[in-house]
Design a protein around this motif. Structure first.
Motif, mmCIF file in Angstrom:
data_model
loop_
_atom_site.group_PDB
_atom_site.id
_atom_site.type_symbol
_atom_site.label_atom_id
_atom_site.label_comp_id
_atom_site.label_asym_id
_atom_site.label_seq_id
_atom_site.Cartn_x
_atom_site.Cartn_y
_atom_site.Cartn_z
ATOM 1 N N SER A 1 1.967 6.023 -9.913
ATOM 2 C CA SER A 1 1.237 5.940 -11.173
ATOM 3 C C SER A 1 2.249 5.775 -12.292
ATOM 4 C CB SER A 1 0.392 7.202 -11.388
ATOM 5 O OG SER A 1 1.231 8.307 -11.646
ATOM 6 N N ALA B 1 -10.336 1.284 -1.008
ATOM 7 C CA ALA B 1 -9.642 0.008 -1.221
ATOM 8 C C ALA B 1 -8.553 -0.182 -0.170
ATOM 9 C CB ALA B 1 -9.045 -0.045 -2.630
ATOM 10 N N PRO C 1 1.862 -3.950 -5.210
ATOM 11 C CA PRO C 1 0.900 -4.303 -4.157
ATOM 12 C C PRO C 1 1.283 -3.688 -2.818
ATOM 13 C CG PRO C 1 2.493 -6.054 -4.365
ATOM 14 C CD PRO C 1 2.821 -5.023 -5.449
ATOM 15 N N ASP D 1 -2.260 -6.919 -1.532
ATOM 16 C CA ASP D 1 -3.435 -6.355 -2.180
ATOM 17 C C ASP D 1 -2.985 -5.429 -3.304
ATOM 18 O OD1 ASP D 1 -6.570 -5.880 -1.599
ATOM 19 O OD2 ASP D 1 -5.631 -4.031 -2.328
ATOM 20 N N TYR D 2 -3.447 -5.716 -4.509
ATOM 21 C CA TYR D 2 -3.061 -4.919 -5.665
ATOM 22 C C TYR D 2 -3.967 -3.711 -5.878
ATOM 23 C CZ TYR D 2 0.358 -8.406 -6.847
ATOM 24 O OH TYR D 2 1.455 -9.231 -6.799
ATOM 25 N N ASP D 3 -5.105 -3.663 -5.203
ATOM 26 C CA ASP D 3 -6.025 -2.537 -5.345
ATOM 27 C C ASP D 3 -5.767 -1.433 -4.322
ATOM 28 O OD1 ASP D 3 -7.376 -3.689 -7.459
ATOM 29 O OD2 ASP D 3 -8.816 -4.712 -6.157
ATOM 30 N N TYR D 4 -4.862 -1.675 -3.391
ATOM 31 C CA TYR D 4 -4.617 -0.751 -2.280
ATOM 32 C C TYR D 4 -4.417 0.689 -2.751
ATOM 33 C CZ TYR D 4 -2.719 0.916 2.177
ATOM 34 O OH TYR D 4 -2.504 1.594 3.349
ATOM 35 N N ARG E 1 -5.456 2.109 -5.408
ATOM 36 C CA ARG E 1 -6.526 2.620 -6.263
ATOM 37 C C ARG E 1 -7.244 3.810 -5.637
ATOM 38 N NH1 ARG E 1 -10.700 -1.585 -6.862
ATOM 39 N NH2 ARG E 1 -11.556 -0.557 -5.049
ATOM 40 N N ASP E 2 -7.630 3.657 -4.353
ATOM 41 C CA ASP E 2 -8.316 4.745 -3.661
ATOM 42 C C ASP E 2 -8.333 4.460 -2.162
ATOM 43 O OD1 ASP E 2 -10.543 2.970 -3.145
ATOM 44 O OD2 ASP E 2 -11.357 3.476 -5.119
ATOM 45 N N GLU F 1 5.111 -4.361 -10.488
ATOM 46 C CA GLU F 1 3.870 -4.571 -9.751
ATOM 47 C C GLU F 1 3.930 -3.714 -8.494
ATOM 48 O OE1 GLU F 1 3.732 -8.761 -9.084
ATOM 49 O OE2 GLU F 1 3.303 -9.194 -11.174
#
Length: 166
Positions: free
Chosen positions: A91, A50, A26, A41-44, A46-47, A24
């Motif tokens: 990634s 976020a 985050p 935050d797991y979306d951090y 992403r872009d 994971e």
């Protein structure tokens, strides 16, 4: 870095190491006030939007709870060249030549100011991460706008004319 901030850094790094070992990724921020508040935050990764949204929420919590110190830690991929340090989101793709996985961290302590550093790590053939000890930069760091913690600091410390940069 004082002992309390160092203890908080080790706590946050350990939390993120456990997440990375569980595959994971985050972002984690720990805010120290009368009590400890930990946000993730797991979306951090992403872009940038976020990441900025999470740091803005964290800054709102800093003000709400009256935090006097915090640590933000984010898993990233680093490429160190003679002139610059480049970083990118992690990634599932393999690392490119010269790249290394690391936990990028930023600390703030009301008495000591801001410090930056990283926790480099490698992976065994099984994929299990092996973490080094946290490193603190001892040279002057000029963080770019996309560096973890930039939005958080800007939101907590408005510019000279009193304007909140959000």
């Amino acid at each position: 870095m004082n002992d309390e901030t160092a203890a908080l850094l080790f706590d946050v790094v350990e939390r993120l190491e456990k997440n990375i070992a569980a595959r994971e990724r985050p972002a984690i921020v720990a805010l120290q006030a009368e009590r400890l508040l930990v946000l993730s935050d797991y979306d951090y990764l992403r872009d940038e939007q976020a990441a900025a949204a999470f740091e803005t929420r964290a800054a709102d919590k800093v003000r709400e709870v009256g935090a006097t110190r915090w640590i933000l830690a984010v898993p990233q991929v680093w490429l160190i060249t003679p002139d610059k340090v480049y970083s990118r989101a992690m990634s599932s793709h393999p690392l490119r030549e010269g790249e290394q996985e690391a936990i990028t961290w930023m600390s703030f302590d009301q008495g000591d100011g801001v410090d930056y550093g990283r926790v480099p790590y490698t992976r065994r053939p099984s994929g299990e991460p092996v973490f080094d000890d946290p490193e603190m930069f001892t040279i002057g760091v000029r963080p770019a706008e996309h560096m973890p913690g930039h939005v958080l600091l800007q939101a907590c410390f408005p510019d000279e004319d009193g304007e909140d940069p959000r």
